[in-house]
Design an enzyme around this catalytic site. Structure first.
Site, short mmCIF file in Angstrom:
data_model
loop_
_atom_site.label_atom_id
_atom_site.label_comp_id
_atom_site.label_asym_id
_atom_site.label_seq_id
_atom_site.Cartn_x
_atom_site.Cartn_y
_atom_site.Cartn_z
N HIS A 184 -107.49 1.07 65.50
CA HIS A 184 -107.78 0.78 64.10
C HIS A 184 -108.43 2.02 63.48
O HIS A 184 -109.44 2.52 63.98
CB HIS A 184 -108.74 -0.41 64.01
CG HIS A 184 -109.40 -0.59 62.69
ND1 HIS A 184 -109.03 -1.58 61.80
CD2 HIS A 184 -110.43 0.07 62.10
CE1 HIS A 184 -109.79 -1.50 60.72
NE2 HIS A 184 -110.65 -0.51 60.88
N ASP A 211 -100.50 -6.88 60.11
CA ASP A 211 -101.93 -7.25 60.21
C ASP A 211 -102.12 -8.72 59.81
O ASP A 211 -103.16 -9.10 59.28
CB ASP A 211 -102.77 -6.34 59.31
CG ASP A 211 -104.25 -6.33 59.68
OD1 ASP A 211 -104.59 -6.78 60.80
OD2 ASP A 211 -105.07 -5.90 58.85
N THR A 266 -112.57 -7.44 64.26
CA THR A 266 -114.01 -7.24 64.15
C THR A 266 -114.79 -8.20 65.04
O THR A 266 -115.76 -7.82 65.70
CB THR A 266 -114.46 -7.45 62.69
OG1 THR A 266 -113.58 -6.76 61.83
CG2 THR A 266 -115.88 -6.96 62.48
#
Length: 376
Positions: free
Chosen positions: A192, A278, A96
């Site tokens: 993603h 992840d 992000t």
């Protein structure tokens, strides 16, 4: 330095029986049964299983997070942590946050991991589109910066994505493909995939005219829910690859064990299924209004746990092991992920009784689980 590892039950990941391995300069030079190389130091491995080292294709090596403010920024991963999780190869990426987390810092961390022996690569970019890069273009990053093998993790079907459309995605896929030819890279886009109802529709739209090969894309986190997983099964059956995210017990995602069971029922070719952790990424939970409810940190230990759960549920060791090793190396074009002559000597030494990790070899050096070099 030459060394012989004696009396191993070797999974390449295919089971090839009780073997001895000759290791030289970080490479598997020979796999043999008979007595030879008698003038080379021998280490008796006492019937332990030998697995290829796990390749984790989705690691936030410099830390992820940030959705809950600056205090939610997650720390960098340590080499000792990766080895303790059985991970000998990684692909690092941003998520992000591509403002307070930089691609230059990511590159520096990848090079540091390489110095420690980890087989480390990276992708340029982040969640956002247009793709952020180090040099100013995707082509230059991929062609001129050796560890860069593609872009990612570009977000779709997520409230945090940039709303990229099929035309834009096709354009950047062409950039990645051409750059992969010039730079001799695998040329992949790690995608993603969030929880929005659009699921993988953007990927299907992008490849429908056949201009773009499906295997440029690797949609990840596709085991968030069964509707998305069903779309992912359709993607694989059309020739694509997918990446399942290994989850802990607190996760709301479908476990790897259950996701694989579902995919088998859907007649999916498991050779097109990869599994990643992840690790060091944030696991945010949002309410119906898009507000953040909670945030946790992912951990690479979920890989070994998920592997054992698959085997304990009845899956064969070989079949389970491929999704953590050779499937990943095959998709990304790495010289690892298999115990074969000429491959990197990245090997897990596993206790046969309970499939727990005893030690790790990375680039020919054996390490105990505390990360120190060890005689095992």
């Amino acid at each position: 330095m030459l060394k012989v590892l004696k009396d191993l039950e070797v999974y390449s990941p295919r089971y090839i029986g009780k073997k001895n391995l000759l290791i030289s300069n970080g490479i598997i030079e020979d796999i043999f049964e008979e007595e030879k190389y008698t003038d080379i130091p021998v280490k008796d491995m006492k019937g332990m299983y030998a697995f290829p080292g796990f390749i984790d294709g989705h690691v936030h090596v410099i830390g992820g997070g940030g959705e809950a403010g600056f205090t939610s920024r997650i720390e960098e991963i340590k080499t000792k942590k990766l080895l303790k999780c059985g991970v000998t190869g990684v692909i690092g990426l941003l998520g992000t946050d591509s403002v307070t987390r930089s691609l230059i810092s990511l590159f520096a961390k990848i090079m540091a991991l390489r110095e420690d022996g980890i087989n480390a690569y990276m992708v340029t970019g982040s969640y956002s589109y247009p793709v952020k890069t180090i040099t100013g273009s995707v082509e230059k990053d991929m062609i001129l910066i050796e560890p860069v093998i593609g872009i990612g993790e570009l977000a779709i079907s997520d409230t945090r994505s940039s709303g990229v459309d099929a035309k834009e995605l096709k354009r950047v896929a062409h950039e990645v493909y051409v750059s992969s030819l010039i730079g001799k890279k695998s040329g992949k886009i790690i995608v993603h995939v969030g929880k929005l109802p659009s699921k993988l529709s953007l990927l299907f739209e992008t490849v429908k005219d056949g201009e773009i090969n499906k295997n440029v894309f690797l949609p990840t986190h596709v085991n968030r829910n069964y509707e998305l997983l069903k779309d992912a099964a359709k993607w694989v059956k059309s020739g694509g690859y997918i990446d399942l995210t290994a989850a802990d017990e607190e996760s709301r995602s479908i476990s790897v064990k259950e996701a694989v069971k579902f995919l088998l029922k859907e007649d999916v070719n498991l050779e097109h299924v990869l599994i990643s952790s992840d690790a060091q990424g944030s696991l945010p939970s949002f309410n119906g209004n898009g507000d953040l409810d909670s945030i946790r940190v992912s951990d690479c230990s979920v890989l070994l746990n998920s592997f054992r759960e698959c085997v304990e549920s009845g899956m064969g060791v070989e079949e389970a092991l491929r999704m953590f090793t050779s499937n990943v190396s095959g998709f990304f074009g790495f010289n690892s992920g298999k115990i074969e002559r000429g491959k990197r000597a990245d090997i897990l030494f596993v206790n046969p009784s309970d499939l727990t990790l005893n030690a790790v070899m990375v680039r020919g050096e054996i390490h105990a689980l505390d990360g120190n070099k060890s005689g095992v």
